[in-house]
Design a protein around this motif. Sequence first.
Motif, short mmCIF file in Angstrom:
data_model
loop_
_atom_site.label_atom_id
_atom_site.label_comp_id
_atom_site.label_asym_id
_atom_site.label_seq_id
_atom_site.Cartn_x
_atom_site.Cartn_y
_atom_site.Cartn_z
N UNK A 18 0.83 -1.20 0.00
CA UNK A 18 0.00 0.00 0.00
C UNK A 18 0.87 1.26 0.00
N UNK A 19 1.96 1.25 0.78
CA UNK A 19 2.89 2.38 0.80
C UNK A 19 3.49 2.59 -0.59
N UNK A 20 3.86 1.50 -1.24
CA UNK A 20 4.44 1.57 -2.58
C UNK A 20 3.44 2.16 -3.57
N UNK A 21 2.20 1.69 -3.48
CA UNK A 21 1.15 2.16 -4.40
C UNK A 21 0.81 3.63 -4.16
N UNK A 22 0.63 4.02 -2.91
CA UNK A 22 0.23 5.39 -2.58
C UNK A 22 1.31 6.40 -2.96
N UNK A 23 2.57 5.99 -2.86
CA UNK A 23 3.68 6.90 -3.17
C UNK A 23 4.23 6.72 -4.58
N UNK A 24 3.56 5.83 -5.35
CA UNK A 24 3.96 5.57 -6.74
C UNK A 24 5.47 5.26 -6.84
N UNK A 25 5.91 4.37 -5.97
CA UNK A 25 7.33 4.02 -5.91
C UNK A 25 7.66 2.94 -6.94
N UNK A 26 8.59 3.26 -7.81
CA UNK A 26 9.01 2.30 -8.83
C UNK A 26 10.38 1.71 -8.53
N UNK A 27 10.97 2.14 -7.42
CA UNK A 27 12.31 1.67 -7.07
C UNK A 27 12.30 0.73 -5.87
N UNK A 28 11.13 0.16 -5.57
CA UNK A 28 11.01 -0.86 -4.52
C UNK A 28 10.33 -2.08 -5.12
N UNK A 29 10.89 -3.25 -4.88
CA UNK A 29 10.29 -4.48 -5.38
C UNK A 29 10.22 -5.49 -4.24
N UNK A 30 9.04 -6.07 -4.05
CA UNK A 30 8.86 -7.11 -3.04
C UNK A 30 8.78 -8.47 -3.72
N UNK A 31 9.67 -9.34 -3.35
CA UNK A 31 9.64 -10.72 -3.84
C UNK A 31 9.17 -11.61 -2.69
N UNK A 32 8.55 -12.71 -3.04
CA UNK A 32 8.03 -13.62 -2.02
C UNK A 32 9.14 -14.33 -1.26
N UNK A 33 8.72 -15.09 -0.27
CA UNK A 33 9.66 -15.87 0.53
C UNK A 33 10.43 -16.85 -0.35
N UNK A 34 11.74 -16.92 -0.14
CA UNK A 34 12.60 -17.80 -0.93
C UNK A 34 13.11 -18.95 -0.05
N UNK A 35 13.44 -20.08 -0.65
CA UNK A 35 14.05 -21.17 0.13
C UNK A 35 15.30 -20.69 0.87
N UNK A 36 15.49 -21.20 2.06
CA UNK A 36 16.60 -20.75 2.91
C UNK A 36 17.95 -20.84 2.18
N UNK A 37 18.13 -21.87 1.38
CA UNK A 37 19.43 -22.07 0.72
C UNK A 37 19.69 -21.06 -0.39
N UNK A 38 18.67 -20.29 -0.81
CA UNK A 38 18.87 -19.26 -1.83
C UNK A 38 19.40 -17.95 -1.25
N UNK A 39 19.23 -17.75 0.05
CA UNK A 39 19.53 -16.46 0.66
C UNK A 39 21.00 -16.05 0.50
N UNK A 40 21.98 -16.95 0.71
CA UNK A 40 23.37 -16.52 0.53
C UNK A 40 23.65 -15.94 -0.86
N UNK A 41 23.07 -16.52 -1.91
CA UNK A 41 23.28 -16.01 -3.26
C UNK A 41 22.63 -14.64 -3.43
N UNK A 42 21.44 -14.47 -2.87
CA UNK A 42 20.75 -13.17 -2.95
C UNK A 42 21.56 -12.09 -2.24
N UNK A 43 22.12 -12.42 -1.08
CA UNK A 43 22.94 -11.46 -0.35
C UNK A 43 24.22 -11.13 -1.11
N UNK A 44 24.81 -12.14 -1.72
CA UNK A 44 26.04 -11.94 -2.49
C UNK A 44 25.82 -10.94 -3.62
#
Length: 416
Positions: A281-307
């Motif tokens: 709702x915050x993203x929509x109300x402020x028309x933010x195009x520089x924020x992206x929400x992705x769903x929950x990822x498997x635990x083993x994917x997190x190190x690659x995402x952080x990298x």
Amino acid sequence: MMISNKVENIVILNHHATAPDTGGGGRHYELGKSLSEAGHNVCVLASSYDNGKKEYLTYEKVNEVKFSERFKFIRFKTAPSYKSTLGRFLNYINYKNYAGAYSNFGDTPTIIIASSVHPLAWIAGYKLSKKYNAKFIVEVRDLWPLTMYEDFSGLKRKLVFSYLESLEKKYYRLADAIITTAPFAFEYIESKYNIDKSKVHYIPHGIDIEKFDDEQKMSDDILSEELSEVLNSYFCVTYTGALSKSEGLSTFVKSAKLLEQYKDIKLVVVGGGPEKNKLEKIIEENKLENVIIFGKQPRKYIPLILKKSKILFCGLMDREAFKYGISKNKFYDYMASNKPIIFCSNVRGSLITKAGAGVTIKPGNSENLAENIISIYNNYDNVGEKFGSNGRRFAEENHTVKIVSDQFLNVISHVK
């Protein structure tokens, strides 16, 4: 550090303990694995109800999974599911009853470690310790009921606190040792219950560095095409974890408005939880195009995402319990990733500051957060990389699973 060579039969009670066979992991799986590799027998008593997924991992009444000859998980089908506060509490009681009555250990337990995901585990743990004449160790993950101070008020707070404080008082005194994950919890335990601080041992969370590094080397193909493209194309400031009120994510998302002129910066939120709709709702109300929400990822994917991220965000709302410090699993993943961290919190004794792994700023100020993001962005090759290397070194020197398991064994040696 004095560590006994005697083989111990260790039982760990943690209602919400998870393991890789169901896509999880965490403190007690890693601890059990390390202790078993050191020659001890370890059994973790958990529930098969996954609070995060809101589903049962198995429908067997009692499920046993062996990870090695010396290490196993026992999961109880506790009921009911967490559809209300009452349902959650009844599930706690059901777990206490299952765990306290369990007897199929094989080797007679010599050490019982009861961990306070909730304090009813202490009741079951003490019962087992008396039955088997084992040493009883209380582990305090959260300072119950202080950690819930902001969640209740009036008569409800008085009733809840009265009951839970009675459990604290009783089981802190009955314990042969108390382990806490908060560095200053001994002050609370000593001042409120007159427990000698020598009985209280601070053991923070740890991380399996080798496993983390292996998972960082995984191919981009494991990630969704959209997530991979964003991480590879932009300077990403990333949060991974639960989307809960306590994580300060509204401030994080609102800071995006102040970063719009930096076209290559994206704020990335990876996770699921009750705050998702509010953030969208915050993203929509402020028309933010520089924020992206992705769903929950498997635990083993997190190190690659952080990298693949450039800056990592962590926040915490103010809570009374935080004046005694905290130890968040997220800290160690973030530090192991070799990336600078921005921590928005008033928590006492910030580990991020202590490690020189980033900056700690006051929560709730999106303008200040944006300024710190820009500062690191503009000085990344110098300041950002230095923060990252400091954090990695601190994790390697202080927070590996081996170091943490040796600290547990040291406590065990002192209570024998």
